[in-house]
Design a protein around this motif. Structure first.
Motif, short mmCIF file in Angstrom:
data_model
loop_
_atom_site.label_atom_id
_atom_site.label_comp_id
_atom_site.label_asym_id
_atom_site.label_seq_id
_atom_site.Cartn_x
_atom_site.Cartn_y
_atom_site.Cartn_z
N GLU A 1 0.81 -1.22 0.00
CA GLU A 1 0.00 0.00 0.00
C GLU A 1 0.85 1.27 0.00
OE1 GLU A 1 -0.09 -1.56 4.33
OE2 GLU A 1 -0.21 -2.38 2.29
N ASP A 2 2.14 1.14 0.29
CA ASP A 2 3.04 2.30 0.30
C ASP A 2 3.66 2.56 -1.07
OD1 ASP A 2 2.59 2.66 3.02
OD2 ASP A 2 4.25 1.35 3.58
N ILE A 3 3.32 1.75 -2.07
CA ILE A 3 3.92 1.89 -3.40
C ILE A 3 2.99 2.68 -4.31
CG2 ILE A 3 4.65 0.62 -5.46
CD1 ILE A 3 5.47 -1.68 -3.63
N GLU A 4 3.52 3.77 -4.88
CA GLU A 4 2.73 4.58 -5.82
C GLU A 4 2.69 3.96 -7.21
OE1 GLU A 4 3.67 8.69 -6.17
OE2 GLU A 4 2.95 9.17 -4.17
N CYS A 5 3.83 3.45 -7.64
CA CYS A 5 3.90 2.85 -8.98
C CYS A 5 5.05 1.86 -9.03
CB CYS A 5 4.05 3.90 -10.07
SG CYS A 5 5.58 4.87 -9.98
N ILE A 6 4.98 0.97 -10.00
CA ILE A 6 6.06 0.03 -10.28
C ILE A 6 6.36 0.16 -11.76
CG2 ILE A 6 6.80 -2.38 -10.24
CD1 ILE A 6 4.70 -2.88 -8.06
N TYR A 7 7.64 0.33 -12.11
CA TYR A 7 7.97 0.60 -13.51
C TYR A 7 9.28 -0.07 -13.89
CZ TYR A 7 11.17 4.19 -11.71
OH TYR A 7 12.17 4.85 -11.04
N SER A 8 9.47 -0.24 -15.18
CA SER A 8 10.71 -0.82 -15.69
C SER A 8 11.55 0.26 -16.34
CB SER A 8 10.41 -1.93 -16.70
OG SER A 8 9.71 -1.42 -17.81
N GLU A 9 12.86 0.13 -16.16
CA GLU A 9 13.80 1.10 -16.74
C GLU A 9 15.18 0.45 -16.82
OE1 GLU A 9 14.13 5.77 -16.25
OE2 GLU A 9 14.97 4.73 -14.50
N ASN A 10 15.77 0.52 -18.00
CA ASN A 10 17.12 -0.04 -18.21
C ASN A 10 17.21 -1.49 -17.72
OD1 ASN A 10 18.04 2.43 -19.26
ND2 ASN A 10 18.48 3.20 -17.19
N LYS A 11 16.22 -2.29 -18.08
CA LYS A 11 16.16 -3.72 -17.77
C LYS A 11 15.98 -4.01 -16.28
CE LYS A 11 18.84 -5.13 -21.83
NZ LYS A 11 19.99 -5.91 -22.34
N GLY A 12 15.66 -3.00 -15.49
CA GLY A 12 15.38 -3.20 -14.07
C GLY A 12 13.93 -2.87 -13.77
N THR A 13 13.42 -3.40 -12.65
CA THR A 13 12.05 -3.11 -12.21
C THR A 13 12.13 -2.39 -10.87
OG1 THR A 13 11.22 -5.11 -13.29
CG2 THR A 13 9.81 -4.10 -11.64
N TYR A 14 11.43 -1.25 -10.78
CA TYR A 14 11.55 -0.40 -9.60
C TYR A 14 10.18 -0.13 -8.99
CZ TYR A 14 16.22 0.50 -11.46
OH TYR A 14 17.50 0.35 -11.94
N ALA A 15 10.16 -0.08 -7.65
CA ALA A 15 8.97 0.33 -6.92
C ALA A 15 9.24 1.73 -6.36
CB ALA A 15 8.67 -0.64 -5.78
N TYR A 16 8.32 2.65 -6.63
CA TYR A 16 8.45 4.01 -6.10
C TYR A 16 7.44 4.17 -4.98
CZ TYR A 16 8.76 9.10 -5.96
OH TYR A 16 8.95 10.39 -5.56
N THR A 17 7.91 4.56 -3.80
CA THR A 17 7.05 4.60 -2.62
C THR A 17 6.55 6.01 -2.34
OG1 THR A 17 8.84 5.02 -1.04
CG2 THR A 17 8.41 2.71 -1.64
N ASN A 18 5.56 6.10 -1.45
CA ASN A 18 5.02 7.41 -1.08
C ASN A 18 5.98 8.22 -0.22
OD1 ASN A 18 4.77 6.04 1.36
ND2 ASN A 18 2.55 5.72 1.13
N GLU A 19 7.14 7.63 0.11
CA GLU A 19 8.20 8.39 0.78
C GLU A 19 9.11 9.07 -0.23
OE1 GLU A 19 10.14 5.34 3.00
OE2 GLU A 19 8.85 5.61 4.77
N GLY A 20 8.87 8.82 -1.53
CA GLY A 20 9.68 9.44 -2.56
C GLY A 20 10.98 8.70 -2.86
N ARG A 21 10.99 7.37 -2.61
CA ARG A 21 12.21 6.59 -2.85
C ARG A 21 11.95 5.47 -3.85
NH1 ARG A 21 15.82 4.80 2.09
NH2 ARG A 21 17.04 4.26 0.23
N ASN A 22 12.98 5.14 -4.62
CA ASN A 22 12.94 4.03 -5.57
C ASN A 22 13.64 2.81 -4.98
OD1 ASN A 22 11.64 4.78 -8.10
ND2 ASN A 22 13.23 6.35 -8.24
N TYR A 23 13.08 1.63 -5.21
CA TYR A 23 13.71 0.39 -4.77
C TYR A 23 13.72 -0.60 -5.93
CZ TYR A 23 13.05 2.20 -0.03
OH TYR A 23 13.09 2.98 1.10
N LEU A 24 14.85 -1.23 -6.13
CA LEU A 24 14.99 -2.22 -7.20
C LEU A 24 14.36 -3.54 -6.76
CD1 LEU A 24 16.23 -2.98 -9.97
CD2 LEU A 24 18.31 -3.66 -8.73
N LEU A 25 13.47 -4.09 -7.59
CA LEU A 25 12.81 -5.36 -7.30
C LEU A 25 13.44 -6.47 -8.13
CD1 LEU A 25 9.06 -4.22 -7.38
CD2 LEU A 25 10.62 -4.25 -5.43
N ASP A 26 13.37 -7.67 -7.59
CA ASP A 26 13.98 -8.82 -8.26
C ASP A 26 12.93 -9.59 -9.07
OD1 ASP A 26 15.95 -10.61 -9.02
OD2 ASP A 26 15.68 -11.89 -7.27
#
Length: 251
Positions: free
Chosen positions: A159-184
């Protein structure tokens, strides 16, 4: 090869027709409703292959099979996730999740071409399919991700994730704290894990959380641009072929 397209959204049908043309396949016949399709099959020789959308303007496309004995092979095109499609007891060649990807389309066509003629007939268990689409099986969706931050593992609640997106062959979760995290995982692998009432795949690149949408603005070529509460690193655009499904999802 005689191929037809059954798709209620005419822009999506024309796009698929163009994609098939690149593969040297001419799909001259395009049908847009259950009623029109039944009438066409009653008066025309059945094709080798049908690209069939599941939800048509006047009902589920399976109603065509209830009215007419179809001998053609079928490739379903659908916005339903892979989990729902597990209930389809049929001999279809494949299914393609919308928005349709060029490589996925090519693989599905090659799969069809590699089948023996006697394998091309279609059988459907209508009750199982309809029951699942009307009353989906209750299941647990993903509640959190564990991500690596340096030498540490961090838990991110879904519920803390605003969006999940792909970029440069990686998948990232962007949270409502304004941070990106790389997902596996890849976006395709998340298809069955994200709760469909909360997350929607607006394009090949983005999932958005309905609770994080701040604004929606008309964009070029009948698309939409989404503004989230915090994410502003790049434009978030709803693909043209997904706009109708996206608007339905919002309601």
């Amino acid at each position: 090869m005689n191929v037809i397209i059954i798709e209620d959204e005419k822009p999506s049908a024309r796009r698929l027709q163009r994609m098939l043309k690149v593969l040297d396949i001419d799909a001259e016949t395009m049908l847009h409703s259950v009623e029109e399709s039944i009438e066409w099959f009653q008066n025309n020789e059945h094709p080798d292959l049908i690209f069939l959308d599941i939800q048509l303007s006047d009902g589920l496309s399976f109603e065509i099979f209830e009215a007419i004995e179809i001998k053609s092979a079928v490739i379903f095109t659908t916005a339903y996730d892979e989990y729902a499609l597990q209930a389809f007891k049929l001999n279809s060649i494949d299914y393609l999740l919308k928005p349709i990807d060029d490589d996925d389309l090519k693989i599905a066509v090659e799969k069809y071409k590699g089948r023996l003629p006697q394998q091309q007939s279609v059988t459907l268990d209508f009750n199982d399919i309809k029951n699942l689409l009307v009353n989906p099986i209750e299941r647990e969706y993903k509640k959190r991700f564990s991500v690596k931050v340096g030498q540490h593992l961090k838990l991110i609640n879904i519920e803390d994730i605003e969006c999940i997106y792909s970029e440069n062959k990686g998948t990232y979760a962007y949270t409502n704290e304004g941070r990106n995290y790389l997902l596996d995982v890849t976006l395709d692998q998340l298809e069955a894990d994200l709760e469909p009432d909360v997350f929607f795949r607006i394009s090949r690149k983005f999932y958005v959380n309905i609770n994080a949408i701040k604004d929606m603005v008309s964009y070029t070529n009948s698309r939409l641009r989404i503004k989230l509460n915090r994410f502003n690193e790049q434009d978030i655009i709803v693909a043209r072929e997904r706009v109708k499904d996206f608007k339905n999802w919002l309601e």
